[in-house]
Motif scaffolding. Structure first.
Motif: not given
Ligand code: NAD
Ligand code: DAU
Length: 337
Positions: A125-126, A177, A190, A205
């Motif tokens: 999707d980026e 995706c 993450l 962080p």
């Protein structure tokens, strides 16, 4: 379709995809992977003796490796990529080499071999850029507006696929995706990073204000989507996949802390990622209608499973963190290397 070349099958999504194929289909699979820092043979340890599965160590941009493989397979699923945005900010060239040159080499070799029925390219999707808070989710017809070297290299590879379809009628299917999570994700991303840090009592962080939004999808749902697109997708088409689950990074982290019964004080706000996309969301109307696919695992269930997996597989990530996994390769896969 009898035999499929899966590239990047030792990474996070590729290994989940190969496991799904071997469990639910009869295809033979060749897994071509360069075993970069993100590729780990241990991800498919339980599948390595299956007679339908073969591992080849090599790079997708290497013609000598790829061309003979194209002579044996009926389809390609291209997961191989440099995949981490932060790394692309530090050093973009490996992203261009693998994501752009590598994809072009696969397309050229696929065409020269002349026997493949589907070339499925796994994208993100980026490539669409970033959404404002009231914008509608990304559609397949949206313009490409990538913001990081990673997403620009993925957008370029999507365009190379498009060109191969338009110019040479290479039967390309592109899937895009949203953010995946689940077992075997490399601990730089993450969710695994936060789980592992929280388990180890280290700080978590959070970039910027932590209010960036991602659309989270459980990896198995994505893999089922790729399989649907491989078996039912139309050449020249793009298919968006997503979990219809928009959450801020802080919401994700708080959920992990809640499951682990850890204190919110572990959170540490740090300098923001340069060019940090604010929000992603996917419109998945097309795949629901054309491929009869929808996400099956809600975030509550998916994140609990994921946290449990990292708790039960400490050796997997401890080896990665300490670098000891190289010894594992030597011990179990001397011949392959
Ligand atoms: P990953 O980094 O975990 O795995 C990438 C794999 O590709 C590794 O096994 C690595 O060894 C291999 N590889 C890298 N360069 C190679 C080369 N030149 N030749 C052969 N193999 C090479 O990545 P991932 O998260 O599993 O992502 C897989 C694909 O899905 C990528 O194309 C990525 O852009 C796309 N994608 C990822 C997500 C996500 O949330 N992780 C979402 C959408 C799309
Ligand atoms: O959207 C799909 C993309 O998702 C894939 O194409 C990429 O391959 C994949 O890496 C992922 O990209 P992101 O940049 O969204 O994922 P990452 O896990 O790096 O970051 C998710 C969000 O969390 C993002 O807003 C940045 C933030 N973050 C990340 C890390 C590693 C933090 O706040 N702290 C961190 O330490």
């Amino acid at each position: 379709m009898k035999k499929i070349l899966v590239t990047g099958g030792c990474g996070f999504i590729g290994s989940n995809f190969i496991r799904l194929l071997l469990e639910e289909r009869d295809y033979e699979i060749v897994n071509l992977d360069a075993l970069t820092y993100a590729g780990n043979l241990e991800n498919l340890h339980d599948m390595k003796d299956d007679p339908r599965y073969r591992f080849v160590k090599g790079r997708i941009e290497d013609e000598k490796t790829v061309l003979p493989l194209m002579d044996e397979v009926d389809a390609v699923v291209n997961f191989a990529a440099e995949s981490h945005v932060d790394r692309s900010i530090h050093s973009a060239m490996p992203f261009l080499t693998t994501n752009c040159l590598g994809t072009q080499n696969l397309l050229d070799c696929f065409r020269r071999a002349g026997r493949g029925k589907v070339f499925l390219h796994v994208s993100t999707d980026e490539v669409y850029g970033s959404l404002g808070k009231d914008d509608p989710p990304f559609k397949e017809t949206d313009k490409l507006r990538p913001n990081s070297p990673y997403s620009a290299s993925k957008a370029a590879s999507d365009l190379l696929c498009r060109a191969a379809w338009k110019t040479f009628k290479v039967p390309v299917v592109i899937t895009r995706c949203s953010n995946n999570y689940g077992p075997f994700q490399f601990p730089e991303k993450l969710i695994p990073l936060m789980i592992i840090n929280a388990l180890s009592g280290r700080r978590l962080p959070v970039y910027g204000d932590g209010k960036n939004i991602r659309d989270w999808i459980y990896v198995e749902d994505h893999c089922r989507g790729v399989l649907c697109a491989l078996e039912k997708g139309k050449p020249g088409f793009i298919y968006n996949f997503g979990g219809e689950c928009e959450l801020t990074n802080l919401e994700v982290i708080e959920k992990i802390l809640e499951i682990l019964k850890k204190d919110r004080d572990l959170i540490e706000f740090v300098k923001d990622r340069p060019g940090h996309d604010r929000r992603y969301a996917m419109d998945i109307t097309l795949v629901k209608k054309e491929l009869s696919w929808k996400p099956e695992t809600d975030f509550e269930k998916g994140i609990s499973r994921t946290v449990s997996w990292y708790m039960e597989n400490r050796t997997w990530w401890q080896r990665i963190i300490s670098g000891e996994y190289k010894d594992y390769y030597k011990k179990h896969y001397d011949k392959a290397l």
